[in-house]
Design a protein around this motif. Structure first.
Motif, PDB file in Angstrom:
ATOM      1  N   LYS A 112       0.833  -1.208   0.000  1.00  0.00           N
ATOM      2  CA  LYS A 112       0.000   0.000   0.000  1.00  0.00           C
ATOM      3  C   LYS A 112       0.863   1.253   0.000  1.00  0.00           C
ATOM      4  CE  LYS A 112      -3.674   2.269   2.664  1.00  0.00           C
ATOM      5  NZ  LYS A 112      -4.525   2.191   3.870  1.00  0.00           N
ATOM      6  N   SER A 113       1.905   1.266   0.831  1.00  0.00           N
ATOM      7  CA  SER A 113       2.803   2.418   0.880  1.00  0.00           C
ATOM      8  C   SER A 113       3.473   2.655  -0.470  1.00  0.00           C
ATOM      9  CB  SER A 113       3.859   2.197   1.968  1.00  0.00           C
ATOM     10  OG  SER A 113       4.785   3.266   1.996  1.00  0.00           O
ATOM     11  N   ASN A 114       3.889   1.569  -1.132  1.00  0.00           N
ATOM     12  CA  ASN A 114       4.538   1.703  -2.439  1.00  0.00           C
ATOM     13  C   ASN A 114       3.563   2.214  -3.500  1.00  0.00           C
ATOM     14  OD1 ASN A 114       6.946   0.763  -1.372  1.00  0.00           O
ATOM     15  ND2 ASN A 114       6.570  -1.355  -1.963  1.00  0.00           N
ATOM     16  N   VAL A 115       2.314   1.715  -3.468  1.00  0.00           N
ATOM     17  CA  VAL A 115       1.302   2.177  -4.425  1.00  0.00           C
ATOM     18  C   VAL A 115       1.026   3.667  -4.226  1.00  0.00           C
ATOM     19  CG1 VAL A 115      -1.141   2.006  -5.069  1.00  0.00           C
ATOM     20  CG2 VAL A 115       0.219  -0.072  -4.765  1.00  0.00           C
ATOM     21  N   LEU A 116       0.857   4.082  -2.966  1.00  0.00           N
ATOM     22  CA  LEU A 116       0.584   5.496  -2.692  1.00  0.00           C
ATOM     23  C   LEU A 116       1.797   6.366  -3.016  1.00  0.00           C
ATOM     24  CD1 LEU A 116      -1.457   5.249   0.638  1.00  0.00           C
ATOM     25  CD2 LEU A 116      -2.308   5.729  -1.657  1.00  0.00           C
ATOM     26  N   GLY A 117       2.998   5.836  -2.756  1.00  0.00           N
ATOM     27  CA  GLY A 117       4.203   6.590  -3.109  1.00  0.00           C
ATOM     28  C   GLY A 117       4.291   6.834  -4.603  1.00  0.00           C
ATOM     29  N   PHE A 118       3.973   5.797  -5.381  1.00  0.00           N
ATOM     30  CA  PHE A 118       3.999   5.964  -6.831  1.00  0.00           C
ATOM     31  C   PHE A 118       2.874   6.886  -7.281  1.00  0.00           C
ATOM     32  CE2 PHE A 118       2.862   4.189 -11.150  1.00  0.00           C
ATOM     33  CZ  PHE A 118       3.862   4.887 -11.809  1.00  0.00           C
ATOM     34  N   TRP A 119       1.702   6.828  -6.632  1.00  0.00           N
ATOM     35  CA  TRP A 119       0.598   7.735  -6.969  1.00  0.00           C
ATOM     36  C   TRP A 119       1.034   9.191  -6.788  1.00  0.00           C
ATOM     37  CZ3 TRP A 119      -2.635  11.471  -4.891  1.00  0.00           C
ATOM     38  CH2 TRP A 119      -3.849  11.695  -5.549  1.00  0.00           C
ATOM     39  N   ARG A 120       1.709   9.464  -5.670  1.00  0.00           N
ATOM     40  CA  ARG A 120       2.198  10.838  -5.450  1.00  0.00           C
ATOM     41  C   ARG A 120       3.210  11.243  -6.516  1.00  0.00           C
ATOM     42  NH1 ARG A 120       1.606   9.879   0.333  1.00  0.00           N
ATOM     43  NH2 ARG A 120       0.277  11.530   1.181  1.00  0.00           N
ATOM     44  N   GLN A 121       4.105  10.317  -6.851  1.00  0.00           N
ATOM     45  CA  GLN A 121       5.111  10.608  -7.873  1.00  0.00           C
ATOM     46  C   GLN A 121       4.440  10.881  -9.219  1.00  0.00           C
ATOM     47  OE1 GLN A 121       8.461  10.850  -7.999  1.00  0.00           O
ATOM     48  NE2 GLN A 121       8.598  10.939 -10.235  1.00  0.00           N
ATOM     49  N   HIS A 122       3.528   9.978  -9.604  1.00  0.00           N
ATOM     50  CA  HIS A 122       2.935  10.001 -10.942  1.00  0.00           C
ATOM     51  C   HIS A 122       1.982  11.175 -11.137  1.00  0.00           C
ATOM     52  CE1 HIS A 122       1.807   7.965 -14.707  1.00  0.00           C
ATOM     53  NE2 HIS A 122       0.546   8.270 -14.441  1.00  0.00           N
ATOM     54  N   PHE A 123       1.267  11.538 -10.079  1.00  0.00           N
ATOM     55  CA  PHE A 123       0.270  12.600 -10.198  1.00  0.00           C
ATOM     56  C   PHE A 123       0.690  13.894  -9.492  1.00  0.00           C
ATOM     57  CE2 PHE A 123      -2.362   8.776 -10.906  1.00  0.00           C
ATOM     58  CZ  PHE A 123      -2.899   9.116 -12.139  1.00  0.00           C
ATOM     59  N   VAL A 124       0.883  13.837  -8.190  1.00  0.00           N
ATOM     60  CA  VAL A 124       1.138  15.072  -7.440  1.00  0.00           C
ATOM     61  C   VAL A 124       2.416  15.760  -7.913  1.00  0.00           C
ATOM     62  CG1 VAL A 124       1.508  16.070  -5.153  1.00  0.00           C
ATOM     63  CG2 VAL A 124      -0.112  14.185  -5.436  1.00  0.00           C
ATOM     64  N   LEU A 125       3.505  15.002  -8.005  1.00  0.00           N
ATOM     65  CA  LEU A 125       4.786  15.618  -8.382  1.00  0.00           C
ATOM     66  C   LEU A 125       4.860  15.909  -9.876  1.00  0.00           C
ATOM     67  CD1 LEU A 125       7.311  13.624  -6.148  1.00  0.00           C
ATOM     68  CD2 LEU A 125       6.266  15.850  -5.724  1.00  0.00           C
ATOM     69  N   GLU A 126       4.551  14.922 -10.706  1.00  0.00           N
ATOM     70  CA  GLU A 126       4.713  15.112 -12.149  1.00  0.00           C
ATOM     71  C   GLU A 126       3.704  16.105 -12.730  1.00  0.00           C
ATOM     72  OE1 GLU A 126       5.051  11.488 -14.386  1.00  0.00           O
ATOM     73  OE2 GLU A 126       6.397  10.572 -12.908  1.00  0.00           O
ATOM     74  N   GLU A 127       2.554  16.257 -12.078  1.00  0.00           N
ATOM     75  CA  GLU A 127       1.539  17.201 -12.568  1.00  0.00           C
ATOM     76  C   GLU A 127       1.514  18.487 -11.740  1.00  0.00           C
ATOM     77  OE1 GLU A 127       0.118  16.594 -15.313  1.00  0.00           O
ATOM     78  OE2 GLU A 127       0.651  14.478 -15.507  1.00  0.00           O
ATOM     79  N   ASN A 128       2.460  18.625 -10.807  1.00  0.00           N
ATOM     80  CA  ASN A 128       2.575  19.852 -10.002  1.00  0.00           C
ATOM     81  C   ASN A 128       1.266  20.177  -9.289  1.00  0.00           C
ATOM     82  OD1 ASN A 128       4.057  21.996  -8.950  1.00  0.00           O
ATOM     83  ND2 ASN A 128       3.378  23.405 -10.561  1.00  0.00           N
ATOM     84  N   MET A 129       0.708  19.175  -8.598  1.00  0.00           N
ATOM     85  CA  MET A 129      -0.562  19.357  -7.897  1.00  0.00           C
ATOM     86  C   MET A 129      -0.342  19.890  -6.487  1.00  0.00           C
ATOM     87  SD  MET A 129      -2.569  15.898  -9.072  1.00  0.00           S
ATOM     88  CE  MET A 129      -3.003  15.651 -10.797  1.00  0.00           C
ATOM     89  N   LEU A 130      -1.386  20.462  -5.911  1.00  0.00           N
ATOM     90  CA  LEU A 130      -1.360  20.973  -4.546  1.00  0.00           C
ATOM     91  C   LEU A 130      -1.991  19.913  -3.640  1.00  0.00           C
ATOM     92  CD1 LEU A 130      -2.686  24.594  -5.255  1.00  0.00           C
ATOM     93  CD2 LEU A 130      -0.338  23.731  -5.439  1.00  0.00           C
ATOM     94  N   GLU A 131      -1.203  19.354  -2.736  1.00  0.00           N
ATOM     95  CA  GLU A 131      -1.730  18.292  -1.872  1.00  0.00           C
ATOM     96  C   GLU A 131      -2.250  18.874  -0.570  1.00  0.00           C
ATOM     97  OE1 GLU A 131      -0.615  13.816  -0.227  1.00  0.00           O
ATOM     98  OE2 GLU A 131       0.960  15.059  -1.109  1.00  0.00           O
ATOM     99  N   VAL A 132      -3.408  18.362  -0.138  1.00  0.00           N
ATOM    100  CA  VAL A 132      -3.998  18.779   1.134  1.00  0.00           C
ATOM    101  C   VAL A 132      -4.310  17.530   1.959  1.00  0.00           C
ATOM    102  CG1 VAL A 132      -4.989  20.882   0.166  1.00  0.00           C
ATOM    103  CG2 VAL A 132      -6.358  18.798   0.223  1.00  0.00           C
ATOM    104  N   ASP A 133      -4.536  17.747   3.238  1.00  0.00           N
ATOM    105  CA  ASP A 133      -4.910  16.660   4.147  1.00  0.00           C
ATOM    106  C   ASP A 133      -5.977  17.205   5.088  1.00  0.00           C
ATOM    107  OD1 ASP A 133      -5.114  14.485   5.777  1.00  0.00           O
ATOM    108  OD2 ASP A 133      -3.026  14.441   6.411  1.00  0.00           O
ATOM    109  N   CYS A 134      -7.219  16.785   4.897  1.00  0.00           N
ATOM    110  CA  CYS A 134      -8.357  17.343   5.625  1.00  0.00           C
ATOM    111  C   CYS A 134      -8.906  16.326   6.624  1.00  0.00           C
ATOM    112  CB  CYS A 134      -9.458  17.749   4.636  1.00  0.00           C
ATOM    113  SG  CYS A 134      -8.888  18.874   3.337  1.00  0.00           S
ATOM    114  N   PRO A 135      -9.652  16.784   7.628  1.00  0.00           N
ATOM    115  CA  PRO A 135     -10.166  15.868   8.660  1.00  0.00           C
ATOM    116  C   PRO A 135     -11.157  14.854   8.102  1.00  0.00           C
ATOM    117  CG  PRO A 135     -10.338  18.158   9.368  1.00  0.00           C
ATOM    118  CD  PRO A 135      -9.992  18.179   7.916  1.00  0.00           C
ATOM    119  N   CYS A 136     -11.219  13.704   8.764  1.00  0.00           N
ATOM    120  CA  CYS A 136     -12.214  12.688   8.398  1.00  0.00           C
ATOM    121  C   CYS A 136     -13.597  13.070   8.910  1.00  0.00           C
ATOM    122  CB  CYS A 136     -11.809  11.325   8.967  1.00  0.00           C
ATOM    123  SG  CYS A 136     -10.306  10.649   8.247  1.00  0.00           S
ATOM    124  N   VAL A 137     -13.665  13.732  10.069  1.00  0.00           N
ATOM    125  CA  VAL A 137     -14.949  14.158  10.623  1.00  0.00           C
ATOM    126  C   VAL A 137     -15.378  15.445   9.912  1.00  0.00           C
ATOM    127  CG1 VAL A 137     -16.186  14.885  12.695  1.00  0.00           C
ATOM    128  CG2 VAL A 137     -14.428  13.111  12.857  1.00  0.00           C
TER     129      VAL A 137
END
Length: 699
Positions: free
Chosen positions: A150-175
């Motif tokens: 799971k960590s490797n899949v998410l790491g590649f997701w960040r690489q492939h999308f967030v970094l390569e597409e210059n996206m703005l990442e956020v982390d919001c509450p579950c509640v």
């Protein structure tokens, strides 16, 4: 060269090596493979031949009836026709029971799935949560190798999308506060239809019961008529769009009862899938565990737009937990109550949905299933994404670009491209505000599973939150010179609509405000000539009568120094658990031992996602070799390479078998020399990297 250097350089993000034993696996027999004459190709050929026989015999029966043949002769012909139909049904059942295996052969779905799940649970990829207390349906724990995958899949997701597409990442509450989910429509609409055992009170998901009934009838009932089979297939194809009344009618017509008790069932009724909670000790402030991560991005649009220099387009991304109180969770990781989502909201000018990097993916060809081709007997076909956009199969370049990027992401992870398709939503599947929607579906032993949704949601979400919060969530385009523009203004009269439609007024208002210009102008013309028109409201699933007192539609001219607009949103949404389970199935096979007496489980993960990149072990049990193994282990740890050291002294074959079950792609063996072994693609590795002429890669 150093082994750690070779390993590091051989497993960068995005590099998709074949599995460790992929070259050998194509010649290995599956324990679960069906007999040769029951292979998929043979069955399809037999089905085609049997269909011809059924049609021929049917023509003969009709000819005998027209000729007034004797009853004994006609009865014999009908008996022969029924026998052929039974044979045809039997072949269809066998065909439905198999799936293409990783080596291209055919395997029994149930047996294959059970073997995969048994291996995953035994090696702690995942296990039922709270198992010592009997577990809770729909909740699972990831064990050590599962966490690593799971960590490797998410790491590649960040690489492939967030970094390569210059996206703005956020982390919001579950509640999430109730007001947010009221604005988004989840409080009112996020429901599944449920039925209840009228005696025990046990709840079931209505569409699941109907689906199970239809599939069991089609697969196991040899007496089913061809007319009934067609009817059940039609029900299955429309299952997702049946109303509560239609579902209830089917359940009664087919005599479906509670699976466990055979008791009668209630009529279907909506059940909201969100977990409700309260925020703060007073219990006054209602909240919900979020059912998706997208709303956190939408409510932060204003600040993200400012952070991005007030420029469009831009994308925001979020990875996080989501919660859905599933009525009847099943299928392991595919339908659970808590899961990980990775979602992207790409904000774009609704008048310009071109993408500057579209040419990077336009050449990609893969299986696509446009809505106009989703008819009985049809299947997905290979189309280039460039052709799909040019011919308007896909609505716009930005949507097409993300479809292409999703394809690359999934295939780099190790998803079989031949068992991956992009299916377009049918018209009755889409919300009234959506421009276009596609699902990335992956074939498994459970059938085609939706794992990624890629949708053009127009401006619905931002408008909904803007209206509820009274905060403008808009973008601006400044003009160098003032412009005179003509604007369409749709002004519903809320008081009149409220009196006319009562509880449905919100849905009618939303549908009126979401009208496209062509539709609105036609309504204006019809209202002026007739005074009243029929208007289809998608969320109600029916037409309503709109008269001239309920809405004013006009065009106004004005000078503007800037254009203010609500951006459209292209949303790719990834179910990480589903993708991981599909990856497990696509990576699994069995190989025999050298003596042929045993079968070993193997996961052929690409190094990109493998939980452990390599094993280290001495070929013979000597203290000096064990010390060297520990030195290598220390070097690998310093280089950030996950590995497993094995100095148990058991046979090399058994040690390989243990690591095969974890999908370890590389092995470093220690004797008089050090060797990096990759049985999959050693020729490729050998040609790609510097090496010593001795045939070993030395430390």
């Amino acid at each position: 060269m150093r082994i750690s250097t070779l390993l590091t350089s051989s497993i960068p993000f995005g590099h998709n090596f074949f599995n460790r034993r992929a070259l050998a696996s194509s010649s290995l027999a599956f324990r679960f493979r069906t007999m040769a004459d029951s292979s998929e190709d043979s069955l399809r050929k037999a089905l085609s031949e049997k269909q011809s026989e059924v049609e021929s015999q049917g023509n003969q029966v009709r000819a005998l009836k027209e000729a007034g043949a004797a009853k004994t002769e006609l009865d014999a012909a009908v008996k022969a026709l029924n026998a052929l139909k039974l044979e045809k049904t039997s072949i269809e059942k066998n065909l439905q029971a198999i799936i293409s295996g990783p080596d291209g052969g055919s395997v029994n779905k149930e047996a294959f799935r059970q073997a995969v799940v048994n291996t995953l649970e035994r090696r702690l990829f995942y296990i039922p949560s709270f198992k010592i207390y009997g577990g809770v349906a729909g909740l699972y724990d990831y064990g050590p190798p599962g966490c690593a995958v799971k960590s490797n899949v998410l790491g590649f997701w960040r690489q492939h999308f967030v970094l390569e597409e210059n996206m703005l990442e956020v982390d919001c509450p579950c509640v999430t506060p109730e007001i947010v989910l009221k604005a988004s429509g989840h409080v009112e609409k996020f429901t599944d239809l449920m039925v209840k055992d009228e005696k025990s009170g046990t709840c079931y998901r209505a569409d699941h019961l109907l689906k199970d009934f239809c599939k069991e009838k089609l697969e196991k009932d040899l007496r089913i008529t061809s007319e009934m089979a067609m009817e059940l297939k039609e029900v299955l194809s429309n299952l997702d769009v049946l109303s509560a009344e239609e579902l209830g009618e089917c359940i009664k017509r087919y005599g479906i009862t509670a699976p466990d008790t055979r008791n009668p069932l209630s009529n279907p009724y909506p059940f909201n899938l969100m977990f409700q909670t309260s925020i703060g000790p007073s219990g006054v402030s209602t909240g919900f565990m979020r059912p998706e991560t997208a709303q956190g991005i939408f409510v932060n649009f204003r600040d993200l737009y400012y952070y991005n220099g007030n420029k469009l387009p831009f994308a925001a991304a979020q990875i996080g937990q989501a919660f859905r109180n599933e009525i009847s969770p099943r299928q392991g990781l595919l339908r659970v109550r808590e899961f990980t989502l990775a979602e992207i909201e790409h904000f774009v000018d609704p008048e310009d949905k071109s993408h500057p990097k579209f040419s990077d993916v336009a050449h990609l060809e893969f299986l696509m299933f446009p809505r106009d081709e989703q008819k009985p007997g049809h299947s997905a076909r290979i189309i280039s994404i460039g052709e799909a956009v040019a011919s308007k199969i896909v609505d716009n370049e930005t949507l097409g670009y993300f479809i292409g990027r999703v394809y690359l992401f999934l295939t780099h992870l190790g998803i079989d491209k031949n068992r991956l398709r992009f299916r377009q939503h049918l018209a009755n599947e889409m919300a009234h505000y959506a421009q276009d929607c596609w699902d990335a579906e992956i074939e498994t032993s459970y059938g085609w599973i939706e794992c990624v949704g890629i949708a053009d949601r127009s401006a619905y979400d931002l408008k909904a939150h803007s209206e509820k919060s009274k905060v403008d969530l808009e973008a601006q385009e400044k003009y160098s010179e003032p412009r005179e523009v003509e604007k369409l203004v749709i002004s519903p009269v809320k008081k009149v609509i409220g009196l006319a439609f009562k509880v449905d007024q919100k849905k009618v208002l939303e549908a009126l405000e979401a009208m496209k210009e062509e539709e609105a102008l036609k309504m204006k013309t019809d209202l002026e000539s007739k005074g009243e028109v029929e208007f289809y409201v998608c969320t109600l699933g029916k037409n309503v009568s709109i008269n001239s007192s309920m809405v004013t539609i006009s065009k106004e001219k004005k000078k503007e120094h800037q254009r203010v607009f609500t951006p459209s949103v292209i949303e790719p949404s990834f179910g990480i658990g589903r993708i991981i389970y599909c990856l497990y199935e696509h990576s699994y096979y069995m190989r025999p031992s050298r003596d042929g007496n045993e079968q070993f489980n193997v996961f052929r993960f690409p190094p990109l996602v493998a939980p452990i990149k390599c094993t280290v072990f001495p070929l013979v049990q000597k203290p000096e070799y064990e010390e060297v193994s520990k030195v290598i282990s220390k070097s690998l740890t310093a280089s950030g390479i996950s590995h497993k050291i094995d100095i148990t002294g058991t046979s090399i074959g058994k040690r390989y078998a243990r690591t095969d079950e974890l999908g370890v792609p590389f092995a470093i063996t220690v004797d008089s020399t050090l060797s990096l072994r990759d049985l999959r693609t050693w020729a490729d590795v050998w040609s790609a990297f510097p090496h010593h002429s001795s045939g070993s890669v030395d430390e």
